[in-house]
Design a protein around this motif. Structure first.
Motif, mmCIF file in Angstrom:
data_model
loop_
_atom_site.group_PDB
_atom_site.id
_atom_site.type_symbol
_atom_site.label_atom_id
_atom_site.label_comp_id
_atom_site.label_asym_id
_atom_site.label_seq_id
_atom_site.Cartn_x
_atom_site.Cartn_y
_atom_site.Cartn_z
ATOM 1 N N GLY A 9 13.082 -0.305 -3.745
ATOM 2 C CA GLY A 9 13.016 -1.751 -3.902
ATOM 3 C C GLY A 9 12.971 -2.166 -5.366
ATOM 4 N N LYS A 10 12.967 -3.463 -5.592
ATOM 5 C CA LYS A 10 13.005 -4.003 -6.967
ATOM 6 C C LYS A 10 11.770 -3.568 -7.756
ATOM 7 C CE LYS A 10 13.771 -8.174 -5.134
ATOM 8 N NZ LYS A 10 14.151 -7.803 -3.763
ATOM 9 N N MET A 11 10.579 -3.750 -7.172
ATOM 10 C CA MET A 11 9.351 -3.370 -7.886
ATOM 11 C C MET A 11 9.215 -1.855 -7.978
ATOM 12 S SD MET A 11 7.677 -5.733 -9.237
ATOM 13 C CE MET A 11 6.116 -4.962 -9.551
ATOM 14 N N ASP B 8 10.602 5.727 1.214
ATOM 15 C CA ASP B 8 11.345 4.493 1.519
ATOM 16 C C ASP B 8 12.135 4.706 2.793
ATOM 17 O OD1 ASP B 8 13.140 2.065 1.280
ATOM 18 O OD2 ASP B 8 12.119 1.931 -0.636
ATOM 19 N N ALA C 41 4.152 -2.125 6.494
ATOM 20 C CA ALA C 41 4.360 -0.755 6.020
ATOM 21 C C ALA C 41 3.205 -0.341 5.104
ATOM 22 C CB ALA C 41 5.684 -0.661 5.274
ATOM 23 N N GLY D 94 0.482 -2.827 -4.393
ATOM 24 C CA GLY D 94 0.944 -4.086 -4.995
ATOM 25 C C GLY D 94 1.543 -5.015 -3.965
ATOM 26 N N THR E 47 2.178 -7.635 -1.205
ATOM 27 C CA THR E 47 1.421 -8.856 -0.883
ATOM 28 C C THR E 47 1.588 -9.201 0.598
ATOM 29 O OG1 THR E 47 3.305 -10.219 -1.496
ATOM 30 C CG2 THR E 47 1.662 -9.793 -3.219
ATOM 31 N N VAL F 78 -3.925 -4.863 -5.231
ATOM 32 C CA VAL F 78 -3.720 -5.736 -6.394
ATOM 33 C C VAL F 78 -2.553 -6.693 -6.123
ATOM 34 C CG1 VAL F 78 -3.331 -5.781 -8.888
ATOM 35 C CG2 VAL F 78 -4.511 -3.826 -7.870
ATOM 36 N N PRO F 79 -2.866 -7.899 -5.619
ATOM 37 C CA PRO F 79 -1.775 -8.832 -5.309
ATOM 38 C C PRO F 79 -0.991 -9.284 -6.542
ATOM 39 C CG PRO F 79 -3.811 -9.500 -4.248
ATOM 40 C CD PRO F 79 -4.170 -8.430 -5.224
ATOM 41 N N PHE G 289 -0.283 -7.796 -10.537
ATOM 42 C CA PHE G 289 -0.562 -6.846 -11.617
ATOM 43 C C PHE G 289 -0.418 -7.475 -12.993
ATOM 44 C CE2 PHE G 289 0.313 -3.517 -8.426
ATOM 45 C CZ PHE G 289 -0.787 -2.715 -8.677
HETATM 46 N N1 NAD Z 1 1.309 -7.011 -7.105
HETATM 47 C C1 NAD Z 1 2.256 -7.499 -7.899
HETATM 48 O O1 NAD Z 1 2.048 -7.748 -9.096
HETATM 49 C C2 NAD Z 1 3.617 -7.738 -7.319
HETATM 50 C C3 NAD Z 1 4.692 -8.129 -8.144
HETATM 51 C C4 NAD Z 1 5.942 -8.309 -7.568
HETATM 52 C C5 NAD Z 1 6.121 -8.098 -6.207
HETATM 53 N N2 NAD Z 1 5.033 -7.747 -5.439
HETATM 54 C C6 NAD Z 1 5.154 -7.461 -4.003
HETATM 55 O O2 NAD Z 1 5.664 -6.132 -3.859
HETATM 56 C C7 NAD Z 1 6.355 -6.037 -2.601
HETATM 57 C C8 NAD Z 1 7.752 -5.482 -2.824
HETATM 58 O O3 NAD Z 1 8.494 -6.403 -3.578
HETATM 59 P P1 NAD Z 1 10.034 -6.092 -4.008
HETATM 60 O O4 NAD Z 1 10.504 -7.307 -4.713
HETATM 61 O O5 NAD Z 1 10.106 -4.776 -4.669
HETATM 62 O O6 NAD Z 1 10.719 -6.003 -2.551
HETATM 63 P P2 NAD Z 1 12.027 -5.215 -2.142
HETATM 64 O O7 NAD Z 1 12.474 -5.782 -0.832
HETATM 65 O O8 NAD Z 1 12.989 -5.172 -3.273
HETATM 66 O O9 NAD Z 1 11.484 -3.710 -1.909
HETATM 67 C C9 NAD Z 1 10.728 -3.288 -0.815
HETATM 68 C C10 NAD Z 1 11.075 -1.835 -0.527
HETATM 69 O O10 NAD Z 1 10.214 -1.370 0.523
HETATM 70 C C11 NAD Z 1 10.986 -0.574 1.404
HETATM 71 N N3 NAD Z 1 10.357 -0.497 2.712
HETATM 72 C C12 NAD Z 1 10.316 -1.438 3.689
HETATM 73 N N4 NAD Z 1 9.659 -0.958 4.763
HETATM 74 C C13 NAD Z 1 9.252 0.296 4.429
HETATM 75 C C14 NAD Z 1 8.538 1.307 5.141
HETATM 76 N N5 NAD Z 1 8.123 1.123 6.377
HETATM 77 N N6 NAD Z 1 8.286 2.476 4.499
HETATM 78 C C15 NAD Z 1 8.734 2.685 3.240
HETATM 79 N N7 NAD Z 1 9.434 1.772 2.532
HETATM 80 C C16 NAD Z 1 9.693 0.597 3.137
HETATM 81 C C17 NAD Z 1 12.347 -1.290 1.446
HETATM 82 O O11 NAD Z 1 13.383 -0.426 1.925
HETATM 83 C C18 NAD Z 1 12.531 -1.651 -0.025
HETATM 84 O O12 NAD Z 1 13.179 -0.623 -0.740
HETATM 85 C C19 NAD Z 1 6.321 -7.457 -2.000
HETATM 86 O O13 NAD Z 1 5.233 -7.553 -1.112
HETATM 87 C C20 NAD Z 1 6.093 -8.345 -3.221
HETATM 88 O O14 NAD Z 1 5.496 -9.587 -2.892
HETATM 89 C C21 NAD Z 1 3.810 -7.559 -5.977
#
Ligand code: NAD
Length: 264
Positions: free
Chosen positions: A10-12, A33, A77, A95, A97, A121-122, A124
């Motif tokens: 994913g992006k993060m 993943d 997840a 991380g 949310t 940590v909702p 970071f």
């Molecule tokens: N805490 C922070 O500072 C912070 C900052 C940004 C985003 N976030 C949160 O992080 C989370 C991810 O954000 P993102 O933008 O990377 O989302 P994203 O959709 O780009 O990535 C999520 C990844 O999780 C994978 N995934 C889904 N179900 C899964 C499972 N059962 N097992 C393993 N992997 C699985 C997906 O295939 C994907 O690659 C969101 O909840 C977002 O709100 C938190």
């Protein structure tokens, strides 16, 4: 330290993993993943091949004997992975949310009986944590407060975890309103006054081009004060991730929020 990144595709997951690969003393031993199973983590990130691969099962991840899992997935997840990590004595920093209160209570219960730690940590971003702390500090000088939170259009949950935490921190100092609408107020379009959390109206905006932003606007007679924070790039979260990794040893078995490691 042997680390597994959950949600690595994913992006993060990708952004954090790129930074972790540069750290001495941290080895990304694998990724978890549901996508790109079997892919080399280095290739996934567009850098040199590593020995770490992406897996979709806990059994395969366990073979790496990780000491820490860092999770950026989706709420359901993340909750499952937390349960598994605790059963297997692996620390986990989350991380992700959108984990609901009931699930958080269950996680807390399990963590208190476990041999390893959960740190949720909702947000970071150290700047966002400071925004929350400063909001709580100045609340007593104002008569009203509203929050505008703005995120990219792919964000799944609303309102944001940060706005919830901000309203909680402010609400502990003062209750600005007991009802969502004042007696004389009405809405000609549904929910035009936004959601209502801890006595504060929260307005959620989702647009392409945005990443993660929030304005906390306080008002009193003849003046307003706005505390504004912008995460312009996903690297803004990395110093907080490092702080969480380094600070984990000081924390108890269940901790919620990076504020527990930031003093002002
Ligand atoms: N805490 C922070 O500072 C912070 C900052 C940004 C985003 N976030 C949160 O992080 C989370 C991810 O954000 P993102 O933008 O990377 O989302 P994203 O959709 O780009 O990535 C999520 C990844 O999780 C994978 N995934 C889904 N179900 C899964 C499972 N059962 N097992 C393993 N992997 C699985 C997906 O295939 C994907 O690659 C969101 O909840 C977002 O709100 C938190």
């Amino acid at each position: 330290m042997r680390v597994v990144v959950s949600g690595i595709c994913g992006k993060m997951g990708q952004s954090i993993c790129k930074e972790l690969l540069k750290e001495e003393g941290i080895e990304v031993v694998g990724g978890l993943d549901i996508k790109d199973k079997g892919m080399d983590v280095g290739s996934l990130l567009g850098s040199q091949k590593t020995k770490a691969l992406v897996h979709d099962s806990y059994e395969q991840i366990k073979k790496y004997s990780p000491q820490l899992i860092i999770d950026f997935t989706i709420a359901e997840a993340a909750a499952k992975t937390i349960g598994w990590a605790l059963e297997n004595n692996i620390d986990i920093i989350v991380g992700t949310t959108g984990i609901d209160k009931k699930t958080l209570e269950k996680i807390k219960d399990q963590a208190e009986r476990a041999q390893s730690k959960v740190f949720i940590v909702p947000n970071f971003s150290i700047g966002a944590v400071l925004m929350i702390k400063m909001s709580a500090l100045i609340t007593k000088y104002f008569d009203g407060c509203e929050i505008i939170e703005l995120h990219h259009d792919k964000k799944k949950d609303a309102p944001s975890g940060t706005s919830v935490m901000t309203s909680e921190a402010i609400g502990k100092q003062k209750t600005f309103a007991h009802e969502r609408l004042k007696e004389f107020e009405s809405e000609t379009a549904e929910n035009s006054r936004g959601s209502f959390l801890n006595g504060i109206h929260v307005h959620s905006i989702r647009l392409p081009g945005l990443l993660a932003h929030q304005k906390v606007i306080f008002g009193t007679k003849g003046q307003t004060l706005t505390i504004s924070h912008d995460s312009l790039d996903r690297t803004s979260f990395y110093p907080g991730v490092l702080l969480a990794i380094e600070g984990l040893k000081k924390l108890g078995n269940f901790t919620y929020g990076l504020d527990k490691l930031i003093e002002i």
